[in-house]
Design a protein around this motif. Structure first.
Motif, short mmCIF file in Angstrom:
data_model
loop_
_atom_site.label_atom_id
_atom_site.label_comp_id
_atom_site.label_asym_id
_atom_site.label_seq_id
_atom_site.Cartn_x
_atom_site.Cartn_y
_atom_site.Cartn_z
N HIS A 17 0.83 -1.20 0.00
CA HIS A 17 0.00 0.00 0.00
C HIS A 17 0.87 1.26 0.00
CE1 HIS A 17 -3.75 -2.22 0.74
NE2 HIS A 17 -3.01 -3.01 1.49
N HIS A 18 0.62 2.11 -0.99
CA HIS A 18 1.35 3.38 -1.05
C HIS A 18 0.75 4.37 -0.06
CE1 HIS A 18 2.42 7.39 -2.68
NE2 HIS A 18 3.56 6.80 -2.97
N LEU A 19 -0.56 4.59 -0.15
CA LEU A 19 -1.26 5.47 0.79
C LEU A 19 -2.73 5.05 0.85
CD1 LEU A 19 -1.25 7.96 2.66
CD2 LEU A 19 -1.85 9.35 0.67
N VAL A 20 -3.19 4.77 2.06
CA VAL A 20 -4.59 4.39 2.28
C VAL A 20 -5.13 5.21 3.43
CG1 VAL A 20 -6.17 2.54 2.93
CG2 VAL A 20 -4.20 2.03 1.49
N ARG A 21 -6.31 5.79 3.25
CA ARG A 21 -7.00 6.48 4.34
C ARG A 21 -8.41 5.93 4.43
NH1 ARG A 21 -4.42 11.19 1.96
NH2 ARG A 21 -2.79 12.02 3.36
N LEU A 22 -8.77 5.44 5.60
CA LEU A 22 -10.07 4.83 5.79
C LEU A 22 -10.78 5.47 6.98
CD1 LEU A 22 -9.06 1.05 5.50
CD2 LEU A 22 -10.19 2.44 3.75
N ASP A 23 -12.04 5.83 6.76
CA ASP A 23 -12.91 6.28 7.85
C ASP A 23 -13.96 5.21 8.05
OD1 ASP A 23 -11.84 8.93 8.48
OD2 ASP A 23 -12.47 9.46 6.45
N LYS A 39 -4.99 -7.64 0.87
CA LYS A 39 -6.01 -7.70 1.93
C LYS A 39 -5.37 -7.97 3.30
CE LYS A 39 -8.23 -11.14 0.10
NZ LYS A 39 -7.30 -11.42 -1.02
N THR A 40 -4.51 -8.98 3.34
CA THR A 40 -3.88 -9.34 4.62
C THR A 40 -2.98 -8.22 5.12
OG1 THR A 40 -3.95 -11.68 3.99
CG2 THR A 40 -2.50 -11.09 5.80
N ASN A 41 -2.40 -7.45 4.21
CA ASN A 41 -1.57 -6.32 4.61
C ASN A 41 -2.35 -5.31 5.43
OD1 ASN A 41 0.46 -7.54 3.15
ND2 ASN A 41 0.23 -6.22 1.36
N LEU A 42 -3.64 -5.14 5.10
CA LEU A 42 -4.48 -4.22 5.87
C LEU A 42 -4.64 -4.68 7.31
CD1 LEU A 42 -7.48 -3.15 3.57
CD2 LEU A 42 -5.66 -1.70 4.48
N GLN A 351 -19.40 -3.22 7.02
CA GLN A 351 -18.92 -2.27 6.02
C GLN A 351 -17.93 -3.03 5.15
OE1 GLN A 351 -17.09 0.92 8.44
NE2 GLN A 351 -16.99 -0.64 10.03
N TYR A 352 -17.86 -2.66 3.86
CA TYR A 352 -17.16 -3.48 2.88
C TYR A 352 -16.02 -2.71 2.22
CZ TYR A 352 -21.21 -6.49 3.53
OH TYR A 352 -22.17 -7.28 4.09
N LEU A 353 -14.86 -3.36 2.14
CA LEU A 353 -13.70 -2.80 1.46
C LEU A 353 -13.28 -3.74 0.34
CD1 LEU A 353 -11.48 -1.75 4.52
CD2 LEU A 353 -13.08 -0.31 3.25
N GLU A 354 -13.13 -3.20 -0.87
CA GLU A 354 -12.59 -3.98 -1.97
C GLU A 354 -11.15 -3.57 -2.20
OE1 GLU A 354 -13.41 -5.20 -6.65
OE2 GLU A 354 -14.66 -3.66 -5.68
N VAL A 355 -10.26 -4.55 -2.26
CA VAL A 355 -8.83 -4.28 -2.46
C VAL A 355 -8.43 -4.78 -3.83
CG1 VAL A 355 -6.50 -4.64 -1.57
CG2 VAL A 355 -8.42 -4.55 0.01
N GLY A 356 -7.83 -3.90 -4.61
CA GLY A 356 -7.35 -4.26 -5.94
C GLY A 356 -5.88 -3.91 -6.09
N ASP A 357 -5.28 -4.35 -7.17
CA ASP A 357 -3.86 -4.11 -7.42
C ASP A 357 -3.72 -3.45 -8.79
OD1 ASP A 357 -1.13 -4.17 -7.85
OD2 ASP A 357 -0.87 -6.19 -7.05
N GLU A 363 -4.91 -0.79 -4.03
CA GLU A 363 -5.89 0.28 -3.88
C GLU A 363 -7.08 -0.27 -3.10
OE1 GLU A 363 -5.69 3.36 -7.46
OE2 GLU A 363 -6.37 1.37 -8.14
N VAL A 364 -7.65 0.58 -2.25
CA VAL A 364 -8.75 0.17 -1.38
C VAL A 364 -9.95 1.06 -1.65
CG1 VAL A 364 -9.48 -0.25 1.01
CG2 VAL A 364 -7.07 -0.53 0.37
#
Length: 368
Positions: A17-23, A39-42, A351-357, A363-364
């Motif tokens: 992940h380069h930069l992720v911001r989640l609320d 996903k596991t990195n999160l 709440q749902y997060l989709e992670v792509g590459d 990207e999240v």
């Protein structure tokens, strides 16, 4: 009943992940995407808000995003019964992690008093059939959730034992060199043992008093050889008596670092090591949920749960039972899976997060 959850999480140059911001809110977090997307990195990032090396037990250097390897930073806002707390964990160019709580630098062990984080990952599926070290680590993660001081006692014990082992390897025979070290090991070792016994008692009570679709596990502490010295006086005597045997081995052969965790599938009276793969997984889930229930009763809030690929190994009935228990607990459970359909039973309860590459970077996306 209070809540414990992350309302904000930022990852910078962490793993893929380069930069992720989640609320976020307090509901469970369902994370889906292809294998290798990140996903596991999160959830590994979330695991670093507790003491230790995280769910992968990786070095700080290995967590840096490559090829830059500039270092990384994690920050989050924790909602806890004690209020809101800002936590940051950073590593500069592979250096040891630095922790700040509410903008004040603090030892990593201080996180144990603030956050409670439990996890279950695929690498733990063989827990009951592999070596005792993994079972001790699993046990001590549960113990730490109840007793924040367990981390400091364990660190002190291990540091002192390394010093004693050095004397043993060098064939030092002067008793005065050992006396202070063995006294310290006996003191901290007795605390470690007492904490483990108390934690197992809490887990037993939590399993006995709950209605669950997952099997109950009977747990017992065992020693690799001989009788387990539990009190400070017993451990000190055991260390003194074992000194020459230890010298021949070049290491300490008695103490809580030799403890093992023995588990039994209670309903069948079958050792966990002899159970099927599915039964072993169900026992681990049962223990994580029991740990969470016991903590919720004790501290007034459920812990953060990190469940990596757990849904894929459950049939539909057990999957629904797991989601029901998580939601009944009110826990912010971070769960990963390759397919969003695995989480369909949660509906609006999550709440749902989709992670792509994309172009080598994860990207999240927050999904409805």
């Amino acid at each position: 009943m209070g809540k414990m959850f992350l309302s904000h999480l930022t990852l910078s140059h962490f793993r893929s992940h380069h930069l992720v911001r989640l609320d976020l809110d307090a509901r469970p977090v369902a994370i889906f995407g292809n294998n290798g997307a990140g996903k596991t990195n999160l959830i590994e990032a979330v695991s670093l808000f507790s003491p230790g090396r995280g769910l992968r037990r990786a070095s700080a250097q290995d967590m840096a995003r490559r090829p830059e390897s500039l270092g990384w930073k994690l920050s989050g806002i924790l909602n806890a019964p004690s209020g809101l707390h800002e936590i940051s964990v950073t590593s500069e160019a592979g250096a040891s992690r630095q922790v700040q709580i509410d903008n004040k630098s603090t030892p990593q062990t201080a996180l144990a008093s603030l956050t409670r984080v439990l996890w279950l990952i695929p690498a733990m599926d063989r827990l009951w059939i592999e070596g005792a070290e993994g079972r001790r680590r699993f046990l001590d993660r549960m113990v730490l959730s109840f007793f924040p001081g367990h981390a400091e006692a364990s660190l002190t014990y291990e540091k002192t034992m390394r010093e004693r082992n050095k004397l043993l390897k060098e064939q030092v025979r002067d008793a005065h060199w050992y006396a202070v070290l063995e006294t310290q090991m006996a003191k901290t070792g007795a605390v470690i043992h007492a904490n483990r016994v108390a934690a197992l008692s809490r887990l037993h009570a939590a399993q006995s008093s709950s209605q669950t679709h997952f099997p109950t596990a009977e747990l017992e502490l065992t020693q690799s050889e001989g009788t387990m010295p539990g009190t400070e006086a017993d451990l000190l005597e055991a260390l003194q008596e074992s000194r020459f045997r230890d010298m021949a081995a070049g290491r300490t052969l008695v103490g809580p670092h030799r403890t093992d965790l023995y588990g039994v599938y209670a309903a069948k009276s079958v050792p966990a090591s002899d159970c099927s793969t599915g039964e072993q997984k169900a026992l681990l889930i049962s223990l994580i949920l029991a740990n969470a229930r016991a903590l919720s009763a004790e501290i007034g809030a459920p812990p953060l749960l990190l469940l990596d690929e757990v849904a894929a190994h459950l049939d539909a009935g057990r999957r629904e039972a797991l989601y029901h228990e998580i939601c009944a607990l009110g826990a912010q459970a971070w769960m990963t899976g390759t397919d969003a359909e695995l989480f369909s039973g949660l509906g609006s309860r999550a709440q749902y997060l989709e992670v792509g590459d994309t172009s080598g970077a994860s990207e999240v996306f927050l999904r409805d």
